[in-house]
Design a protein around this motif. Structure first.
Motif, PDB file in Angstrom:
ATOM      1  N   CYS A 167      -2.108   0.612   7.656  1.00  0.00           N
ATOM      2  CA  CYS A 167      -1.575   1.854   7.095  1.00  0.00           C
ATOM      3  C   CYS A 167      -0.052   1.905   7.216  1.00  0.00           C
ATOM      4  O   CYS A 167       0.641   2.405   6.308  1.00  0.00           O
ATOM      5  N   ILE A 216      -8.416   5.850   3.160  1.00  0.00           N
ATOM      6  CA  ILE A 216      -7.048   5.790   2.630  1.00  0.00           C
ATOM      7  C   ILE A 216      -7.085   5.760   1.103  1.00  0.00           C
ATOM      8  O   ILE A 216      -8.010   5.232   0.490  1.00  0.00           O
ATOM      9  N   ALA A 268      -4.064   9.203   4.248  1.00  0.00           N
ATOM     10  CA  ALA A 268      -4.837   8.514   5.284  1.00  0.00           C
ATOM     11  C   ALA A 268      -5.397   9.572   6.217  1.00  0.00           C
ATOM     12  O   ALA A 268      -4.650  10.436   6.689  1.00  0.00           O
ATOM     13  N   LEU A 325       0.937   4.329   0.310  1.00  0.00           N
ATOM     14  CA  LEU A 325      -0.121   5.088   0.980  1.00  0.00           C
ATOM     15  C   LEU A 325      -0.014   6.552   0.587  1.00  0.00           C
ATOM     16  O   LEU A 325       0.848   7.281   1.069  1.00  0.00           O
TER      17      LEU A 325
END
Length: 1001
Positions: A466, A215, A478, A475
């Motif tokens: 996540c 990530i 990912a 984020l």
């Protein structure tokens, strides 16, 4: 004409030694006799007072049947010990077992689970007793399996790490470290198994390829000396999403170049059949001739993109990010992958690209970032997450991968811990022993019910971590990421780095006037012999790079860390009288002596238990096995042993295991290694070169090999393999070894038969022997030197190769072939036959002894066949080979004769193939040679050497090297006894003159 049957007058070899070995049936009977007669005890008595050789046996683990690696390794050790004993040294062998630790504890717990019992509800003494019984069971099983391989040793009194006396010495060694100040308790990240709930050493970890989640996470910059960074986001990259909640800082490389870039969106759209580009950085003022319809299309496209991005959570991406300049392209690639799965054509668009670029980007040196502060992506949760996170300089930060900014979780990383500690940032111990987040603080409650930190519920791209980051707009990307990851070699489950209070032996702290443990160990490695030499660098590099030795474990089955810690000061008690009581109690009662009920008695009257914490951790089993040199070689339990060992011998994996733990333990307590030399072997692979694994179904079971082939075949395979490297085993390989064994066995069968009835009165002194016999004695002297060198180098492949080459090439294919006529047909008292039989007797004694360490059962059978009352071959010493037998001139002469013989033999083959002759004895050779070779041929009975009826020698001065050979069929009659074609064969008897004289005809 009919002649009498002369077969009874020929001295054919006679022996009861069978060609068929029958090893699987025969070996157990020989083994039983060795045990009944205590051959090992006899050997110890015979060698008492001689120079010693100490091979200290590394302990296998007592938790299952032996595998082929065990069989190979123990056989290799036996080869070392037996060859040293053959040289006349006192070379005892005390085998041992490693009996404590998690694997045994785990097996006992498995039985509990089957019967729905809870280990925590079982009294610890009862649980330990079951662990002890389990270990003893497998010690007994493995002992018989090793004995079946022909391994000689003190099997009636092996060493066990779980013996009370051993446990007492282990405790005593621990207290030596404590007394010298080489022990501390500290909280730092160690490898931890959430499944087994204990710390692990590097040697207890193996690496497997896994697929993790990678990530990219954005941390908003809220304060910085560089004003334009405020409001931008520092981006980190990690493959362990579960560590993000415990982030406390971000590290940058002081010399790394970082760039501040802006996000842009670009796409290709359609208007009719025409594609057109668009970017949100597009400046309409610079455009001309664009229709209102064009702008309507763009606005509609933007709205559609916004809908699509919202569905992926990418609509809240930060506008500006800070990353390492070298890694911007990688960041953009990972970001592009996030939108690659969207069907943009459904929105009337050909493609959409989101990236961070700006021709006006700003570049900063890492050191410029000092004083920059970010906030945790989950800061809205308050509590721990609301605390600002500093950017800190880290020399370990590179631009190999990621973003050039590294998220710091001091709970879960060595670099993280040290950097944060230097800036007074402490771990928070958020993750508990089973790998779940703690429940005593509201900060972590949102992560409850997700399983432990290695589960997909937390870590996959749609997992809890996540999802929380995506919801927070932090984020960037990912995705799945394949890499190598540490696993417990026992449970086969992933391990984590987890900060817990543990006991450590420091590597870099001097104590008193003594060097650091790392320096002492490094010096010891330099003073040690390594076979092969590459083992030195392997061990040295591991010692150079290893962290402090974490010696504590949070389990029940093991030697306790017998320390009392002052509750007020945190210092452990150092009192010689208390230590003596502890050691004495463990010697009497074993590890159960360390318990709360007896703690005050151990402290004595000078201290109150109320003032002290009794440590409940147990020792790392590598500390146990690292102490074996102390309780085996030094303790006096085995008076025949001495310290230090001449040799430690294990697999290459033990550079990070037993070799290293023994080195560190001994260097910490004695200032030197417990060994003078280290011999390393490689791993045993299958026939195709793959690692053996039960899951692959390619394992080789020693029990099956013993049933099908016998122990001597396993031993010969071991000795002929280059064990310093990874080596292979399989059916075809074993068939080749079995064929080699048959050749060796047939050689001895010939020797036994040819020596039938030989006694001392028949012996001829070497000086009186013909040249051929003296040449063999010369070769024996050469072989003697080769074998001694191989023994010194522990090179048993060279050892067996030298012997096999000698018996196959020099004896069977040359000397035996030439001398069979003399052996079978000469008169019993003929000097040549007596000389040959004297040579065979010398060969028998030498070869039987030399092969005895390798083919232990076969050599005993051979020796017993000739000398039924002669005791065991394994009590004998190295054969007496006279160095005076060396004769270089004679050797050169016979090497040339052998070469000329080969040329002659080659010339016979066409005549045999064309059926001009049958046996070579029918052949008459006409040889043309130059002066030198002609003189050499004339100096011997070349017809006997070439095994033909007659040789006519012609000198041809034009031939510079080599010979010209023509083959004819002999016109002479064949002797009915020796089958040679000779001119003096009598018509009446059918015998040549020699044979007539022998039979009295």
């Amino acid at each position: 004409m009919t002649f009498p049957d002369y077969r009874d007058t020929v001295f054919l070899p006679k022996t009861d030694f069978p060609m068929k070995a029958g090893l699987p049936e025969k070996e157990p009977r020989i083994l039983a006799r060795w045990q009944a007669e205590d051959i090992y005890g006899q050997l110890r008595a015979a060698r008492k007072g001689r120079p010693t050789f100490m091979l200290h046996d590394g302990p296998p683990y007592a938790n299952g049947d032996i595998h082929i690696g065990h069989a190979m390794q123990k056989t290799l050790k036996d080869l070392v010990v037996r060859t040293q004993s053959l040289l006349g040294k006192d070379a005892p062998f005390v085998p041992g077992w490693d009996c404590h630790g998690l694997p045994i504890e785990w097996k006992v717990e498995e039985e509990y689970r089957k019967h729905k019992r809870n280990k925590d509800e079982v009294p610890v003494r009862e649980f330990r007793a079951e662990c002890r019984a389990y270990a003893q069971k497998w010690v007994d099983v493995q002992r018989e399996q090793f004995k079946r391989l022909g391994i000689a040793g003190q099997w009636d009194k092996p060493y066990l790490t779980m013996d009370f006396a051993s446990e007492a010495v282990i405790v005593s060694e621990l207290l030596k470290f404590a007394t010298s100040g080489q022990l501390y308790r500290g909280a730092k990240p160690v490898m931890w198994s959430p499944v087994e709930k204990t710390a692990l050493a590097e040697a207890e970890v193996e690496y497997h390829d896994v697929v993790s989640t990678q990530i990219d996470v954005a941390f908003e910059i809220v304060e910085s000396p560089i004003a334009e960074l405020v409001g931008a986001h520092a981006v980190i990259w990690t493959t362990t999403p579960w560590t993000i909640p415990v982030n406390q800082a971000i590290a940058y490389g002081p010399d790394v170049e970082y760039v501040l870039v802006e996000r842009g969106t670009g796409f290709l759209g359609f208007e009719g059949d025409e594609a057109f580009p668009y970017t949100d950085k597009f400046d309409p003022s610079t455009a001309s001739g664009l229709t209102p319809e064009f702008w309507d299309h763009l606005n509609a496209a933007q709205k559609k993109i916004a809908v699509a991005l919202k569905a992926t959570g990418l609509d809240r991406l930060p506008a500006k990010i800070l990353v390492a300049r070298e890694l911007l392209e990688q960041v953009n690639k990972r970001l592009a992958a996030q939108v690659a799965h969207i069907d943009w054509k459904a929105y009337g668009l050909q493609d959409v690209v989101i990236d961070f670029t700006d021709p006006r980007d700003r570049v900063f040196k890492g050191s410029d970032l000092a004083g920059t502060i970010v906030r945790h992506p989950l800061h809205h949760l308050g509590g721990f997450f609301a605390t600002p996170r500093p950017l800190l300089p880290g020399d370990f930060v590179t631009t190999d991968a990621g973003t050039g900014l590294v998220h710091m979780a001091p709970d879960h990383g060595e670099d993280d811990f040290l950097l944060c500690k230097a800036h007074e940032i402490a771990p928070v111990f958020a993750v508990t022993a089973d790998g779940t987040y703690r429940t005593d603080r509201p900060d972590w409650l949102w992560l409850q019910g997700m399983g432990n930190v290695i589960s997909d519920k937390l870590n996959n791209p749609e997992g809890a971590i996540c999802t929380a980051l995506r919801d927070a707009g932090a984020l960037l990307a990912a995705a799945k990421y394949e890499h190598s990851y540490p696993h417990s070699w026992r449970s086969k489950k992933k391990v984590i780095f987890r900060c817990t209070p543990q006991w450590f032996i420091p590597m870099d702290e001097p104590h008193g006037n003594v060097d650091t443990l790392r320096d002492t160990a490094t010096a010891a490695i330099a003073a040690t012999r390594f076979v092969p030499e590459k083992g030195r660098n392997r061990l040295a590099s591991m010692v150079a790079g290893r962290p402090d030795w974490v010696i504590s474990r949070q389990r029940a089955w093991g030697v306790p860390i017998t320390l009392f810690v002052d509750r007020a000061t945190g210092q452990y008690l150092q009192d010689a009288a208390v230590n003596a009581r502890i050691v004495a109690a463990v010697r009497e009662h074993g590890v159960d002596a360390w318990n709360a009920e007896d703690a005050q008695a151990l402290l004595g009257n000078d201290y109150s238990l109320a003032d002290y914490e009794q440590v409940t951790d147990i020792l790392d089993v590598w500390f146990d096995s690292g102490c074996t040199h102390a309780f085996v070689l030094e303790s006096g339990e085995w008076p025949e042993l001495r310290w230090p060992a001449d040799l430690y011998l294990e697999g290459s994996d033990q550079h990070r295991g037993w070799f290293q733990s023994s080195l560190l333990e001994s260097c910490g307590t004695r200032g030197r290694a417990p060994y003078n030399a280290v011999l390393t072997h490689g791993m045993t692979l299958d026939a195709k070169g793959f690692k053996q694994s039960k899951s692959l179904g390619n394992t080789t079971d020693p029990a099956v090999l013993l049933r099908d082939y016998g122990a001597d075949i396993i031993r010969l395979w071991t000795a002929t393999s280059d064990t310093t490297e990874d080596h292979r085993i399989g059916d075809e390989i074993l068939k080749g070894v079995a064929d080699q064994y048959r050749k060796i066995r047939n050689t001895f069968r010939y020797l036994l038969g040819a020596l039938d009835g030989f006694d001392a009165a028949e012996r001829v002194a070497p000086a009186d022997m013909p040249e051929l016999e003296r040449w063999v004695l010369h070769r024996l002297a050469e072989i003697d030197a080769e074998l001694r060198r191989a023994v010194d180098d522990y090179d048993f492949s060279a050892y067996v190769t030298a012997l096999s080459t000698f018996i196959n090439n020099d004896l069977s294919a040359f000397v035996f072939d030439i001398r069979k006529d003399s052996l079978y047909c000469d008169a019993a008292g003929d000097p040549k036959r007596r000389a040959y039989r004297s040579l065979l007797d010398t060969l028998f004694h030498a070869l039987t002894r030399w092969f005895a360490p390798v083919l232990v059962f076969t050599a005993e059978e051979i020796w017993g066949t000739r000398f039924p009352a002669g005791g065991s071959v394994h009590l004998l010493e190295w054969p007496a080979i006279d160095a005076g037998w060396r004769d270089t001139a004679l050797a050169e002469r016979w090497e040339r004769l052998r070469a000329l013989r080969s040329l002659a033999t080659m010339a016979i083959e066409p005549a045999r193939r064309d059926k001009l002759i049958g046996s070579s004895l029918e052949a008459r050779l006409v040889i043309g040679a130059g002066h030198a070779d002609a003189a050499l041929i004339a100096s011997v009975d070349f017809a006997e050497l070439a095994i033909v009826s007659e040789v006519e020698l012609l000198i041809d001065a034009e031939i510079e090297t080599g010979i010209r050979v023509s083959t004819e069929k002999s016109h002479d009659a064949r002797c009915e006894r020796c089958w040679r074609y000779l001119p003096d064969v009598a018509e009446e008897s059918g015998l040549c003159g020699r044979c007539a004289g022998v039979v009295g005809a």
